[in-house]
Design an enzyme around this catalytic site. Structure first.
Site, PDB file in Angstrom:
ATOM      1  N   CYS A  57       0.856  -1.203   0.000  1.00 45.91           N
ATOM      2  CA  CYS A  57       0.000   0.000   0.000  1.00 45.91           C
ATOM      3  C   CYS A  57       0.890   1.252   0.000  1.00 45.91           C
ATOM      4  O   CYS A  57       1.708   1.436   0.906  1.00 45.91           O
ATOM      5  CB  CYS A  57      -0.923  -0.014   1.208  1.00 45.91           C
ATOM      6  SG  CYS A  57      -1.798  -1.586   1.363  1.00 45.91           S
ATOM      7  N   CYS A  60       1.312   3.713   3.063  1.00 42.23           N
ATOM      8  CA  CYS A  60       1.442   3.183   4.424  1.00 42.23           C
ATOM      9  C   CYS A  60       2.877   3.153   4.960  1.00 42.23           C
ATOM     10  O   CYS A  60       3.801   2.654   4.301  1.00 42.23           O
ATOM     11  CB  CYS A  60       0.837   1.781   4.469  1.00 42.23           C
ATOM     12  SG  CYS A  60       0.778   1.126   6.144  1.00 42.23           S
ATOM     13  N   CYS A  97      -9.603   0.091  19.415  1.00 46.88           N
ATOM     14  CA  CYS A  97      -9.321  -0.521  18.104  1.00 46.88           C
ATOM     15  C   CYS A  97      -7.879  -1.007  18.044  1.00 46.88           C
ATOM     16  O   CYS A  97      -6.948  -0.222  18.251  1.00 46.88           O
ATOM     17  CB  CYS A  97      -9.502   0.503  16.988  1.00 46.88           C
ATOM     18  SG  CYS A  97     -11.075   1.336  17.044  1.00 46.88           S
ATOM     19  N   CYS A 128     -12.643  -3.419  18.516  1.00 46.81           N
ATOM     20  CA  CYS A 128     -12.519  -3.377  17.058  1.00 46.81           C
ATOM     21  C   CYS A 128     -11.131  -3.900  16.724  1.00 46.81           C
ATOM     22  O   CYS A 128     -10.176  -3.648  17.476  1.00 46.81           O
ATOM     23  CB  CYS A 128     -12.675  -1.939  16.569  1.00 46.81           C
ATOM     24  SG  CYS A 128     -12.450  -1.784  14.782  1.00 46.81           S
TER      25      CYS A 128
HETATM   26  N1  SAM Z   1      -3.295  -4.112   7.565  1.00 48.63           N
HETATM   27  C1  SAM Z   1      -4.628  -3.838   7.812  1.00 48.63           C
HETATM   28  C2  SAM Z   1      -5.362  -3.348   6.593  1.00 48.63           C
HETATM   29  O1  SAM Z   1      -4.736  -2.942   5.645  1.00 48.63           O
HETATM   30  O2  SAM Z   1      -6.589  -3.372   6.621  1.00 48.63           O
HETATM   31  C3  SAM Z   1      -4.871  -2.891   8.974  1.00 48.63           C
HETATM   32  C4  SAM Z   1      -4.058  -1.656   9.174  1.00 48.63           C
HETATM   33  S1  SAM Z   1      -4.166  -0.387   7.938  1.00 48.63           S
HETATM   34  C5  SAM Z   1      -2.915   0.678   8.572  1.00 48.63           C
HETATM   35  C6  SAM Z   1      -5.712   0.430   8.247  1.00 48.63           C
HETATM   36  C7  SAM Z   1      -6.078   1.650   7.417  1.00 48.63           C
HETATM   37  O3  SAM Z   1      -5.361   2.790   7.865  1.00 48.63           O
HETATM   38  C8  SAM Z   1      -5.823   1.625   5.934  1.00 48.63           C
HETATM   39  O4  SAM Z   1      -6.768   0.903   5.225  1.00 48.63           O
HETATM   40  C9  SAM Z   1      -5.882   3.102   5.584  1.00 48.63           C
HETATM   41  O5  SAM Z   1      -7.202   3.486   5.280  1.00 48.63           O
HETATM   42  C10 SAM Z   1      -5.444   3.798   6.877  1.00 48.63           C
HETATM   43  N2  SAM Z   1      -4.114   4.413   6.717  1.00 48.63           N
HETATM   44  C11 SAM Z   1      -2.917   3.794   6.767  1.00 48.63           C
HETATM   45  N3  SAM Z   1      -1.913   4.645   6.533  1.00 48.63           N
HETATM   46  C12 SAM Z   1      -2.484   5.858   6.316  1.00 48.63           C
HETATM   47  C13 SAM Z   1      -1.966   7.139   6.008  1.00 48.63           C
HETATM   48  N4  SAM Z   1      -0.669   7.359   5.840  1.00 48.63           N
HETATM   49  N5  SAM Z   1      -2.823   8.167   5.882  1.00 48.63           N
HETATM   50  C14 SAM Z   1      -4.157   7.962   6.031  1.00 48.63           C
HETATM   51  N6  SAM Z   1      -4.702   6.763   6.300  1.00 48.63           N
HETATM   52  C15 SAM Z   1      -3.879   5.722   6.440  1.00 48.63           C
HETATM   53 FE1  SF4 Z   2      -1.433  -2.147   3.536  1.00 45.00          FE
HETATM   54 FE2  SF4 Z   2      -0.328  -0.945   5.637  1.00 45.00          FE
HETATM   55 FE3  SF4 Z   2      -2.457  -2.559   6.015  1.00 45.00          FE
HETATM   56 FE4  SF4 Z   2      -0.089  -3.566   5.350  1.00 45.00          FE
HETATM   57  S1  SF4 Z   2      -0.578  -2.453   7.236  1.00 45.00           S
HETATM   58  S2  SF4 Z   2      -2.054  -4.086   4.425  1.00 45.00           S
HETATM   59  S3  SF4 Z   2       0.773  -2.022   3.991  1.00 45.00           S
HETATM   60  S4  SF4 Z   2      -2.419  -0.622   4.899  1.00 45.00           S
END
Ligand code: SAM
Ligand code: SF4
Ligand code: DTB
Length: 335
Positions: A57, A60, A97, A128
């Protein structure tokens, strides 16, 4: 997705493009018909496994492909979760969460995850989790342990998704939402604005969410936090009015869902946040940290609630504020 689309792209576009004040007026009316005015729900986040995620992603901090200098951490111990949840409860949160940087949970971690859910529920908080993709059996196990919500964001439109993530598909995300729903866990799913998407992509995301067999109970709307070392670090800022339009449209087309003003509040001024609340946002992440980045301090948020006369579901924050004003009064009286 239901075959009989209730919210067509055209209908959503017409709402999003209404004159700004009309849009806000309608959204606030819908909000007041479905929720208590001036009241918000607060959730606290904890990263229970940080970094080294195999997924790519582009936004991220936790993807192993992005060089963000993040301190990685294996799955934390139960005691750390219990301590953080107690602190969250004392500070006034009603939901806790837990987020893990995984593509999907490994079955060997399930017993500890189940214990975490049970312990947090025992403290008196809603639970959550966001752990990546789930299969049916894992969803049923989490449900049986008492999980209230599962967060799994669609993030953007199906058309734009592949520009953001290539290691899993939009259909994978929809499949996980489906198993979560079947296991009777409430769905928390929303998106991120500022990824470089078009206004149409935002409309298509909203149409996906609104046309799920049942809309998500909780919809986080994140503003991209630009993280150094990620491919999106130099993206343009999203115009606050465009962000507010998306919040208002979400409120109108999903009237009964909680809408969370999620990541990015640290970079929004108080006035933008207030307009998001007028537009129908009624939930925030509360606590100094999101998963890896900063959130506004609790003190700053309490001041904002006070300025806007916002109360929270637990009333703990409001009681604290009452105490502060009583102290102020007392101080003034002895001078
Ligand atoms: N790995 C899991 C997933 O992808 O569903 C859970 C954690 S992931 C960090 C959860 C959400 O955080 C992502 O789907 C995204 O919407 C949000 N997120 C992560 N990094 C972000 C960023 N830099 N700015 C805004 N939202 C972010
Ligand atoms: Fe994607 Fe970050 Fe969630 Fe991994 S932790 S699946 S890189 S949003
Ligand atoms: C959601 O929609 N936003 C939260 C939560 N669900 C898990 C995460 C925001 C993460 C912001 C970037 C970070 O702190 O790493």
């Amino acid at each position: 997705m239901s075959t009989n689309q209730l919210w067509t792209i055209d209908k959503i576009k017409k709402i999003l493009n209404k004159p700004f004040f009309d849009l806000l007026f309608i959204a606030q009316n819908v909000h007041r018909k479905n929720f208590t005015a001036n009241k918000i729900q607060i959730s606290t986040l904890m990263s229970i496994k940080t970094g080294l995620c195999p997924e790519d992603c582009k936004y991220c901090a936790q993807s192993a492909r992005n060089n963000t200098g993040l301190k990685n951490q294996q799955l934390v111990e139960l005691e750390q979760v219990i301590n953080a949840a107690k602190k969250a409860k004392d500070s006034g949160a009603t939901r806790f969460c837990m987020g893990a940087a995984w593509r999907n949970p490994n079955d060997r971690d399930m017993p500890l995850l189940e214990q975490m859910i049970k312990s947090v529920k025992n403290i008196g908080l809603e639970t959550c989790m966001t752990l990546g993709m789930l299969n049916e059996q894992q969803a049923y196990r989490l449900a049986k342990a008492g999980l209230d919500f599962y967060n799994h964001n669609l993030d953007t439109s199906p058309e734009f998704y592949n520009n953001i993530t290539t290691t899993h598909s939009y259909q994978d995300r929809l499949n996980s939402l489906n198993v979560v729903r079947k296991a009777n866990i409430k769905i928390c799913s929303g998106g991120i604005l500022g990824l470089g998407e078009t206004v149409d992509d935002r409309i298509h995301l909203l149409s996906q969410l609104a046309n799920l067999p049942k809309p998500p109970e909780s919809i986080p709307i994140n503003m991209l936090v630009k993280i150094k070392g990620t491919p999106l670090a130099n993206n343009n800022n999203i115009d606050p009015f465009e962000f507010i339009r998306v919040v208002a449209t979400t409120r109108i087309i999903m009237p009964k869902s909680y809408i969370r003003l999620a990541a990015g509040r640290e970079y929004m001024n108080e006035q933008t946040q207030a307009l998001c609340f007028i537009a129908g946002a009624n939930s925030i992440f509360y606590g100094e940290k999101l998963l890896t980045t900063l959130n506004p301090s609790c003190k700053k948020d309490r001041l904002l609630f006070n300025k806007l006369n916002i109360t929270t579901e637990s009333n703990i924050i409001d009681a604290k504020e009452q105490q502060v004003s009583n102290n102020k009064y007392y101080d003034a009286s002895i001078q």
